[in-house]
Write an enzyme that holds these catalytic residues in place. Structure first.
Site, PDB file in Angstrom:
ATOM      1  N   ASP A  51      71.309  -7.844  81.454  1.00  0.00           N
ATOM      2  CA  ASP A  51      72.024  -6.662  82.049  1.00  0.00           C
ATOM      3  C   ASP A  51      72.940  -5.844  81.448  1.00  0.00           C
ATOM      4  O   ASP A  51      73.518  -4.979  82.000  1.00  0.00           O
ATOM      5  CB  ASP A  51      72.488  -7.080  83.574  1.00  0.00           C
ATOM      6  N   HIS A 255      69.329   0.274  52.093  1.00  0.00           N
ATOM      7  CA  HIS A 255      69.833   0.178  53.597  1.00  0.00           C
ATOM      8  C   HIS A 255      70.476  -1.258  53.739  1.00  0.00           C
ATOM      9  O   HIS A 255      69.986  -1.831  54.858  1.00  0.00           O
ATOM     10  CB  HIS A 255      68.641   0.564  54.408  1.00  0.00           C
ATOM     11  N   ASP A 272      78.016   3.602  52.121  1.00  0.00           N
ATOM     12  CA  ASP A 272      77.007   4.856  52.825  1.00  0.00           C
ATOM     13  C   ASP A 272      77.537   4.841  53.973  1.00  0.00           C
ATOM     14  O   ASP A 272      77.037   3.886  55.239  1.00  0.00           O
ATOM     15  CB  ASP A 272      75.697   4.576  52.606  1.00  0.00           C
ATOM     16  N   ASP A 283      77.305  12.685  56.428  1.00  0.00           N
ATOM     17  CA  ASP A 283      76.774  11.484  55.850  1.00  0.00           C
ATOM     18  C   ASP A 283      77.123  11.435  54.328  1.00  0.00           C
ATOM     19  O   ASP A 283      76.960  12.400  53.576  1.00  0.00           O
ATOM     20  CB  ASP A 283      75.065  11.797  55.601  1.00  0.00           C
ATOM     21  N   HIS A 362      64.304   7.183  45.904  1.00  0.00           N
ATOM     22  CA  HIS A 362      64.572   7.891  46.963  1.00  0.00           C
ATOM     23  C   HIS A 362      64.721   9.521  46.749  1.00  0.00           C
ATOM     24  O   HIS A 362      64.850   9.670  45.565  1.00  0.00           O
ATOM     25  CB  HIS A 362      65.852   7.466  48.059  1.00  0.00           C
ATOM     26  N   HIS A 366      68.102  15.285  52.269  1.00  0.00           N
ATOM     27  CA  HIS A 366      67.532  15.332  53.344  1.00  0.00           C
ATOM     28  C   HIS A 366      68.293  16.507  54.179  1.00  0.00           C
ATOM     29  O   HIS A 366      69.439  16.311  54.225  1.00  0.00           O
ATOM     30  CB  HIS A 366      67.454  13.982  54.228  1.00  0.00           C
ATOM     31  N   HIS A 373      68.809  12.236  59.500  1.00  0.00           N
ATOM     32  CA  HIS A 373      67.684  12.876  58.567  1.00  0.00           C
ATOM     33  C   HIS A 373      67.108  13.837  59.774  1.00  0.00           C
ATOM     34  O   HIS A 373      66.249  13.545  60.649  1.00  0.00           O
ATOM     35  CB  HIS A 373      66.569  11.840  58.527  1.00  0.00           C
ATOM     36  N   GLU A 397      72.159  13.567  47.038  1.00  0.00           N
ATOM     37  CA  GLU A 397      72.588  11.986  46.977  1.00  0.00           C
ATOM     38  C   GLU A 397      71.697  11.229  45.926  1.00  0.00           C
ATOM     39  O   GLU A 397      70.911  10.310  46.382  1.00  0.00           O
ATOM     40  CB  GLU A 397      72.310  11.345  48.087  1.00  0.00           C
ATOM     41  N   TYR A 401      69.979   2.339  40.491  1.00  0.00           N
ATOM     42  CA  TYR A 401      70.042   0.919  41.270  1.00  0.00           C
ATOM     43  C   TYR A 401      69.090   0.037  40.154  1.00  0.00           C
ATOM     44  O   TYR A 401      67.860   0.130  40.154  1.00  0.00           O
ATOM     45  CB  TYR A 401      69.244   0.833  42.727  1.00  0.00           C
ATOM     46  N   ARG A 419      75.494   5.053  44.024  1.00  0.00           N
ATOM     47  CA  ARG A 419      74.881   6.574  44.867  1.00  0.00           C
ATOM     48  C   ARG A 419      76.324   7.285  45.015  1.00  0.00           C
ATOM     49  O   ARG A 419      77.293   6.622  45.420  1.00  0.00           O
ATOM     50  CB  ARG A 419      74.238   6.128  45.967  1.00  0.00           C
ATOM     51  N   GLU A 421      76.973  10.865  47.457  1.00  0.00           N
ATOM     52  CA  GLU A 421      76.402  11.604  48.293  1.00  0.00           C
ATOM     53  C   GLU A 421      77.184  12.620  48.877  1.00  0.00           C
ATOM     54  O   GLU A 421      78.271  12.172  49.232  1.00  0.00           O
ATOM     55  CB  GLU A 421      75.601  10.827  49.321  1.00  0.00           C
TER      56      GLU A 421
END
Length: 454
Positions: A51, A255, A272, A283, A362, A366, A373, A397, A401, A419, A421
């Site tokens: 619940d 991710h 990130d 972002d 990637h 975006h 996104h 971004e 890697y 990265r 961004e």
């Protein structure tokens, strides 16, 4: 135990006020619908376990047109002045409100959210069909709500059988995204203000995490610094998406959300994370050394990514395409990888092929807005890339890697993930970077990392 997230401050604009952004959006949407009628369903309420319910977050399209943050159904009918904007909502219920908090109810739907008419959700079946029947088409996102899908399919089947004699009933179902995506991709001043605040809050959280960093700190501890900063900003704030904190080789996982390991001395940490403020998102990604000092190979990779980001930002202006920015970024990173000895060959050939995807897999950008996104096409229906225009907001971004197991590249680069961004707003003659409240210069980062660690 459901909790309804607050909407943006614009949600509290009095209904019918001349500066009500939702009313303006609805009118623009209605103008483009023609003789259609639109049905929009709110986000569903989700159960986490038994619940216990998942924190409620409204569907972005529904919120964009209504500002309403509770479960419900919105109907837009340009052919019916009395029901031009109708909301079906949960009625006021003192007993349920004692458990779950106040509801807008039917009265609030009209008084606070500008609905021309409002009814309890229980009356949806009895009233919706009559609202739809005079239209030529229904604007509805098939697949978004299973119960509504079944209801509309049943009625369309009935209208189809009777249309020859009655001349009534919609014959087409159109996706509202065909109108809404184009509307949402160019932000209005109120939206830019909310995104700007989300970006400021995102930057504050990243700065706090850098200052708290030290060798041995848990990835989860840094995630907590980020998320608590967001939530402390007020009821309109929180994480826009699950915070990513990857140290060492975890930074090469795009991710990575486990946030379950400790940052070793000498490891890079990639964070990130973005705030949501009033339903709009920031972002940001930053990469920094846990001990406050880049090693020479780390700095070499970091500088390559930073050069790619700076080049991409410099390209942003009306008329340029996101595809052109991405192509230029791939070429620059290909050149950097060849110079580092990670790849061999002609950089232009590498950039145009699949080989670079091993280390940069990637897209560079975006859209950003109500969703991380965000809605909006990148190509026209004919296949041409859409040019940027003032008011668009998107990410820049680039990243590199290099897997720890990449035994065919120089050993000093293995396991390094970087990265960087930022979020940019397209202006009339260029762009504004909304997220430089947190530095990117390596020297500034090194001075910041560990400042509060003791």
């Amino acid at each position: 135990m459901a909790t309804i997230l607050a909407g943006t401050p614009e949600t509290r604009t009095p209904a019918g006020a001349p500066d009500d952004p939702r009313a303006r959006r609805r009118e623009r949407f209605l103008e483009r619908m023609g003789r259609g009628v639109a049905v929009l369903c709110s986000a569903p309420e989700l159960i986490k376990s038994r619940d216990t319910e998942v924190l409620y977050r409204q569907d972005s399209d529904f919120f964009y047109l209504t500002g309403f943050s509770e479960p419900g159904v919105a109907v837009l009918t340009p052919h019916d002045g009395r029901h031009r904007f109708t909301l079906f909502v949960r009625p006021r219920d003192p007993e349920r409100e004692t458990w779950n908090g106040p509801r807008a109810g039917v009265e609030g739907a009209t008084e606070r959210f500008g609905a021309d008419a409002a009814y309890p959700l229980a009356e949806l079946d009895a009233r919706l069909k009559a609202l739809l029947e005079p239209a030529d088409a229904i604007w509805y996102a098939l697949g978004s709500n299973e119960k509504m899908d079944r209801r509309l399919v049943s009625w369309i089947r009935e209208w189809r059988l009777r249309r020859a004699r009655s001349g009534k009933g919609p014959s087409d179902v159109m996706d509202p995204a065909g109108i809404l995506d184009a509307m949402r991709v160019v932000k209005e001043p109120e939206e830019i203000g909310a995104i700007r605040r989300a970006c400021e809050l995102s930057a504050q959280a990243h700065v706090r995490a850098m200052r708290a960093a030290r060798p041995g700190i848990g990835e989860w501890e840094l995630a907590n610094v980020i998320d608590s900063t967001f939530r402390a900003a007020g009821p309109d704030a929180g994480p826009a998406y699950p915070t990513i904190v990857g140290s060492g080789a975890n930074a090469t996982i795009l991710h990575y959300v486990l946030n379950a390991e400790r940052a070793d001395d000498g490891a890079l940490v990639l964070i990130d994370a973005g705030a949501e403020w009033g339903m709009y998102c920031g972002d940001i990604t930053r990469t920094f050394p846990a001990n406050g000092r880049f090693t020479a190979p780390q700095r070499r990779v970091y500088d390559a990514v930073l050069r790619a980001e700076e080049q991409a930002i410099a390209m942003v202006r009306p008329g340029v395409t996101i595809a052109a920015i991405h192509e230029a970024t791939r070429l620059l990173l290909a050149r950097e990888l060849v110079e580092m000895g990670v790849l061999q060959g002609d950089p232009e050939t590498i950039a145009e092929g699949e080989e670079i995807k091993r280390f940069y897999m990637h897209q560079t950008s975006h859209w950003l807005g109500l969703d991380v996104h965000d809605a909006g096409d990148y190509r026209a229906r004919g296949g041409d890339w859409l040019p940027l225009a003032a008011g668009m907001v998107f990410t820049i971004e680039p990243g590199l890697y290099i897997p720890a197991a990449a035994d065919d590249v120089p050993a000093e680069y293995r396991g390094i993930g970087v990265r960087i961004e930022d979020d940019v707003l397209v202006t009339e003659d260029g762009c504004e970077v909304l997220t430089r409240g947190v530095p990117v210069a390596p020297e500034e980062i090194e001075a910041l990392v560990g400042a509060d660690a003791g």
